[in-house]
Design a protein around this motif. Structure first.
Motif, PDB file in Angstrom:
ATOM      1  N   ILE A 295       6.675  -7.989   4.132  1.00 32.02           N
ATOM      2  CA  ILE A 295       6.647  -6.648   4.233  1.00 32.02           C
ATOM      3  C   ILE A 295       6.446  -5.856   2.863  1.00 32.02           C
ATOM      4  N   VAL A 296       7.335  -6.214   1.849  1.00 36.74           N
ATOM      5  CA  VAL A 296       7.246  -5.551   0.575  1.00 36.74           C
ATOM      6  C   VAL A 296       5.799  -5.769  -0.049  1.00 36.74           C
ATOM      7  N   ASN A 297       5.231  -7.138   0.247  1.00 37.03           N
ATOM      8  CA  ASN A 297       4.099  -7.774  -0.395  1.00 37.03           C
ATOM      9  C   ASN A 297       3.071  -7.782   0.508  1.00 37.03           C
ATOM     10  N   PHE A 298       3.216  -7.051   1.860  1.00 39.30           N
ATOM     11  CA  PHE A 298       2.034  -7.034   2.637  1.00 39.30           C
ATOM     12  C   PHE A 298       0.585  -6.640   1.980  1.00 39.30           C
ATOM     13  N   PRO A 299      -0.403  -7.436   1.998  1.00 41.92           N
ATOM     14  CA  PRO A 299      -1.625  -7.199   1.289  1.00 41.92           C
ATOM     15  C   PRO A 299      -2.228  -5.658   1.172  1.00 41.92           C
ATOM     16  N   MET A 300      -2.356  -5.079   0.184  1.00 40.34           N
ATOM     17  CA  MET A 300      -2.881  -3.585   0.056  1.00 40.34           C
ATOM     18  C   MET A 300      -4.032  -3.462   0.445  1.00 40.34           C
ATOM     19  N   GLY A 301      -4.923  -4.526   0.624  1.00 43.61           N
ATOM     20  CA  GLY A 301      -6.299  -4.400   1.313  1.00 43.61           C
ATOM     21  C   GLY A 301      -6.101  -4.321   2.380  1.00 43.61           C
ATOM     22  N   LYS A 302      -5.163  -4.562   3.222  1.00 45.01           N
ATOM     23  CA  LYS A 302      -5.214  -4.685   4.591  1.00 45.01           C
ATOM     24  C   LYS A 302      -4.405  -3.460   5.240  1.00 45.01           C
ATOM     25  N   ILE A 303      -4.180  -2.365   4.249  1.00 46.68           N
ATOM     26  CA  ILE A 303      -3.660  -1.017   4.504  1.00 46.68           C
ATOM     27  C   ILE A 303      -4.490   0.098   4.614  1.00 46.68           C
ATOM     28  N   GLN A 304      -4.755   0.898   5.698  1.00 47.07           N
ATOM     29  CA  GLN A 304      -5.894   1.885   5.701  1.00 47.07           C
ATOM     30  C   GLN A 304      -5.902   2.734   4.378  1.00 47.07           C
ATOM     31  N   ALA A 305      -6.938   3.334   4.075  1.00 45.21           N
ATOM     32  CA  ALA A 305      -7.256   4.020   3.017  1.00 45.21           C
ATOM     33  C   ALA A 305      -6.349   5.300   3.123  1.00 45.21           C
ATOM     34  N   GLY A 306      -5.542   5.945   2.105  1.00 42.45           N
ATOM     35  CA  GLY A 306      -4.877   7.254   2.118  1.00 42.45           C
ATOM     36  C   GLY A 306      -3.439   6.985   3.165  1.00 42.45           C
ATOM     37  N   LYS A 307      -3.239   5.644   3.498  1.00 41.45           N
ATOM     38  CA  LYS A 307      -1.889   5.275   4.203  1.00 41.45           C
ATOM     39  C   LYS A 307      -1.119   4.375   3.175  1.00 41.45           C
ATOM     40  N   THR A 308       0.200   4.190   3.614  1.00 39.42           N
ATOM     41  CA  THR A 308       1.412   3.782   2.857  1.00 39.42           C
ATOM     42  C   THR A 308       1.754   2.454   3.569  1.00 39.42           C
ATOM     43  N   LEU A 309       2.565   1.661   2.866  1.00 41.89           N
ATOM     44  CA  LEU A 309       3.421   0.484   3.622  1.00 41.89           C
ATOM     45  C   LEU A 309       4.401   1.163   4.677  1.00 41.89           C
ATOM     46  N   ASP A 310       4.769   2.212   4.558  1.00 39.21           N
ATOM     47  CA  ASP A 310       5.705   2.880   5.430  1.00 39.21           C
ATOM     48  C   ASP A 310       4.918   3.232   6.976  1.00 39.21           C
ATOM     49  N   ASP A 311       3.341   3.640   6.700  1.00 39.72           N
ATOM     50  CA  ASP A 311       2.754   3.780   8.088  1.00 39.72           C
ATOM     51  C   ASP A 311       2.511   2.340   8.796  1.00 39.72           C
ATOM     52  N   VAL A 312       2.693   1.333   8.011  1.00 42.25           N
ATOM     53  CA  VAL A 312       2.512   0.018   8.750  1.00 42.25           C
ATOM     54  C   VAL A 312       3.615  -0.302   9.226  1.00 42.25           C
ATOM     55  N   PHE A 313       4.985  -0.366   8.759  1.00 43.32           N
ATOM     56  CA  PHE A 313       6.358  -0.899   8.980  1.00 43.32           C
ATOM     57  C   PHE A 313       7.423   0.067   9.138  1.00 43.32           C
ATOM     58  N   HIS A 314       7.300   1.151   8.717  1.00 41.57           N
ATOM     59  CA  HIS A 314       8.098   2.317   9.040  1.00 41.57           C
ATOM     60  C   HIS A 314       9.594   1.962   8.795  1.00 41.57           C
ATOM     61  N   TRP A 315       9.603   1.687   7.381  1.00 39.48           N
ATOM     62  CA  TRP A 315      10.829   0.917   6.795  1.00 39.48           C
ATOM     63  C   TRP A 315      11.854   2.189   6.433  1.00 39.48           C
TER      64      TRP A 315
END
Length: 372
Positions: A295-315
């Protein structure tokens, strides 16, 4: 639907997933503050979703969340699926270290008509009160089954897209409703992509059923088909009818639901074990724990542009229970405390009683399966 903001694709089959892809999964909360829950209907997204902080203690809540592929054979939920439950209760149900009695996902959804909620059930013939969909309604008792108006016949399910089925189950008739002679005796399971040209996948001969007996049949299949048909060529002796309580189509994915590991101590700025009894916001130690790794080190390149880690895993604003117990230098009652993660920052770590129940603590499922 709040899908995870990865650059991956929404998939309908686990076997097609790459790192960053995601697949929908339905959940139901059956208990109040217990860990009574069920997961089903993998790959069928809909607009009724689990809240981003999870179901509360209200019973009979249903909704959809997503599982994100983070590693080979590992899918992590994009959110906490339910709160107001203790770590102890989760552990008693096997949902912390692995629910050993988990069955493979049934690919056919709980049907409420021949065309709802997904796909289509049909048959060579049916009685008006015992239609084809009633073999896919997940109701095993009472007058809820498919009945053909002949001693032989077929029943089929049409998926929205191709599925690789390698296992199926048949449940025989309740003798409170009919004689066991109405059950299938000889049949083939067949696959097709156009509803006209069929491939025989499995053949069974001289089968019989006790009341509501479930038979599980396994076979080798490497192809995806949109249509699967059970073609019954002989029943167990009743003139004029054949019937079936349930038909379940399954894939070959077998795994367990569990929680992530989260570390056993606070980490310092160098990633080493800290002697502090206060979270330094550098994550947990050892750094190989799954929360930091996936989760913390989820690849940044696999997150949509303009989105954040919270938009993936809603922590944000909710802690996720993990498997781990803190070291003695952190907590005086080590056996009664655990290490939840998240809430204020993705690295966030908390020391929490295993018996604690609150809306900001919850269960984030991990599905671990054998991937070849």
């Amino acid at each position: 639907m709040t899908a995870p903001a990865t650059t991956g694709q929404l998939r309908a089959n686990i076997g097609d997933m790459e790192i960053g892809d995601y697949i929908s999964c339905s959940a139901i909360r059956l208990g109040t503050i217990s860990a009574s829950t069920a997961f089903y209907d993998l790959g069928y997204p809909n607009s009724n979703e689990v809240a981003l902080t999870g179901f509360d203690a209200t019973t009979q809540q249903t909704g959809v969340f997503y599982l994100v592929k983070v590693n080979k054979g590992t899918l992590v939920a994009d959110r906490v699926v339910f709160n107001m439950v203790s770590w102890d209760s989760l552990n008693a149900r096997g949902l912390i270290e692995g629910y050993a009695n988990w069955n493979p996902f049934v690919l056919t959804p709980k049907m409420t008509s021949n065309i709802a909620p997904h796909g289509e059930a049909s048959a060579s013939s049916e009685i008006s009160t015992r239609q084809a969909y009633q073999a896919f309604d997940k109701v095993y008792t009472g007058n809820k089954f498919w009945q053909a108006n002949a001693a032989t016949g077929w029943i089929q399910y049409k998926f929205l897209e191709g599925k690789r089925v390698s296992k199926y189950s048949l449940t025989g008739i309740d003798t409170g409703q009919f004689s066991l002679q109405i059950n299938p005796k000889d049949w083939t399971l067949e696959g097709s992509n156009d509803g006209s040209n069929w491939t025989v996948l499995d053949t069974r001969v001289d089968e019989s059923f006790t009341t509501l007996e479930k038979k599980i049949c396994t076979f080798n299949n490497t192809e995806k088909f949109t249509h699967y048909r059970l073609n019954i060529t002989k029943n167990n002796g009743m003139a004029g009818y054949v019937a079936l309580t349930e038909l379940e189509l399954m894939d070959n994915i077998v795994g367990t639901f569990r929680s992530l590991t989260g570390g056993i101590a606070f980490a310092d700025s160098d990633g080493k074990k800290s002697a502090s009894k206060t979270d330094l916001n550098f994550g947990a130690w050892p750094k190989i724990n799954e929360w930091d790794k996936y989760i913390v080190n989820f690849p940044m390149g696999k997150i949509q542009a303009g989105k954040t880690l919270d938009d993936v895993f809603h922590w944000k604003n909710v802690y996720s229970f993990t498997q781990d117990t803190p070291e003695l230098n952190i907590s005086f009652s080590v056996s009664n405390y655990r290490m939840p993660r998240g809430s204020s920052t993705p690295q966030g770590t908390l020391i929490l009683s295993a018996a604690s129940i609150h809306t900001i603590y919850g269960y984030r499922p991990v599905f671990e399966y054998k991937e070849v």
